[in-house]
Design an enzyme around this catalytic site. Structure first.
Site, mmCIF file in Angstrom:
data_model
loop_
_atom_site.group_PDB
_atom_site.id
_atom_site.type_symbol
_atom_site.label_atom_id
_atom_site.label_comp_id
_atom_site.label_asym_id
_atom_site.label_seq_id
_atom_site.Cartn_x
_atom_site.Cartn_y
_atom_site.Cartn_z
ATOM 1 C CB CYS A 78 -0.893 -0.100 0.969
ATOM 2 S SG CYS A 78 -0.088 0.197 2.910
ATOM 3 N N PRO A 79 0.444 2.302 -0.597
ATOM 4 C CG PRO A 79 -0.663 3.829 -2.207
ATOM 5 C CD PRO A 79 -0.782 2.412 -1.398
ATOM 6 C CB CYS A 80 4.028 3.837 3.343
ATOM 7 S SG CYS A 80 3.681 2.106 3.709
ATOM 8 C CD GLN A 81 -1.183 7.276 2.823
ATOM 9 O OE1 GLN A 81 -0.869 6.295 3.279
ATOM 10 N NE2 GLN A 81 -2.355 7.511 2.610
ATOM 11 C CG ASN A 119 5.624 0.762 0.053
ATOM 12 O OD1 ASN A 119 6.047 1.617 -0.258
ATOM 13 N ND2 ASN A 119 4.466 0.463 0.592
#
Length: 338
Positions: A78-81, A119
């Site tokens: 998942c995008p890890c903001q 990621n």
């Protein structure tokens, strides 16, 4: 072996895991176009097209009809903001408001035997390592032993240089009976001539006439540095005096090399991926081959939406190599405990 996949995208990771032996009982993907791609190619897959936050809050054992601790594998990236409280030692609370939070909630509620998280490698150094340390803390306090590595897809049957951070977790109560080792690098490394010379025709973007004229000066494997200086200065403008990070500008690929990392758009100024011998970007099918998707895998949506799905995907052959190791680990575990 059963797995649930989060943030499934166009299916690169799920397909590789399926080839390794896993049966994806559910795939969750918020983007309706990517979800269409999954359903078009695998009608048997049960794809949930919802915001993951609407699912993670539920009783997941009942929702998926699987008791806590019985799932073999939770997979996804998942995008890890940037985290709101990263570095303050608040564990899972550090990740509130991010997509990683929901991955962690799935992990804690379902307690699969293993998990696979992927990621960008830059996650290791983001915010001076504090972001990764928060993720590591969450995984460990959720009851897992972590195995991590940076793997290059080029080492695993993919004609592309693409480095990814791969984390494989094992539930602590199953260790050491259940263990894991990353796949060995493969001997043969593919280059573009191995995968593109017989590639079927497909749709793709085209360059403007101005850019086509520039590429006529650039040989196979070259870039903006092969232009006459006056033309290069005119095209580069402010980038002319910059240092570093410019090799992708007006980049023509080479038959004798793998592709650089396939991105979500093949023809932006900083990220050109020009065909080795023709003056055009790589087509949809060529880009998909660089990600080791089989030719029968078709992408839904507009051309730009298809490029985006391909660029965001995990290379299928990389996913297969990792998935095969995970499958073997679980298989050996079940044999020991049968």
């Amino acid at each position: 072996m059963k797995n649930i996949e989060l943030f499934a995208g166009a299916g690169g990771l799920a397909l590789g895991l399926e080839q390794a032996g896993f049966d994806p009982i559910r795939l969750i993907e918020y983007d309706p176009i990517a979800s269409q791609t999954l359903q078009k190619n695998r009608p048997s897959w049960q794809v949930i097209t919802k915001d993951i936050s609407l699912i993670s809050c539920l009783d997941l054992e009942s929702y998926f009809d699987i008791p806590k601790g019985k799932l073999d594998l939770l997979s996804g990236g998942c995008p890890c903001q940037p985290f709101s409280y990263a570095g303050k030692g608040l564990g899972l609370k550090d990740t509130r408001g991010t997509l990683f939070y929901h991955y962690a909630i799935f992990l804690q509620k379902l307690q699969p035997k293993m998990f696979l998280f992927e990621n960008v490698k830059g996650l290791l150094t983001h915010d001076h390592g504090r972001t990764y340390q928060t993720i590591k803390t969450v995984f460990e306090t959720s009851g897992y032993i972590m195995n991590q590595a940076i793997l290059n897809a080029w080492d695993y049957g993919v004609a592309q240089k693409r480095e990814r951070l791969i984390i494989v977790g094992i539930r602590k109560d199953l260790f050491p009976d259940l263990s894991f080792s990353f796949p060995e690098r493969q001997g043969k490394k593919l280059v573009l001539k191995d995968i593109l010379l017989d590639c079927p025709e497909s749709d793709g973007l085209q360059y403007s006439e101005t850019k086509k004229e520039l590429f006529r000066f650039i040989p196979e494997g070259g870039n903006w540095r092969d232009l006459p200086e006056s033309m290069a200065k005119e095209y580069m403008k402010g980038c002319w005096n910059a240092t570093g990070g410019r090799t992708g500008i007006l980049k023509r690929l080479s038959w004798e090399e793998p592709a650089p990392t396939i991105l979500t758009h093949p023809a932006q100024k900083q990220t050109d991926r020009c065909h080795p011998s023709e003056i055009r970007p790589l087509t949809i099918q060529e880009s998909a081959r660089c990600q080791s998707f089989p030719d029968i895998w078709k992408f839904c949506g507009t051309i730009l939406q298809q490029y985006k799905q391909i660029g965001n995907a995990v290379p299928v052959n990389l996913a297969y190599a990792i998935g095969k190791q995970i499958y073997q680990s679980l298989e050996e575990f079940y044999e020991k405990n049968s």
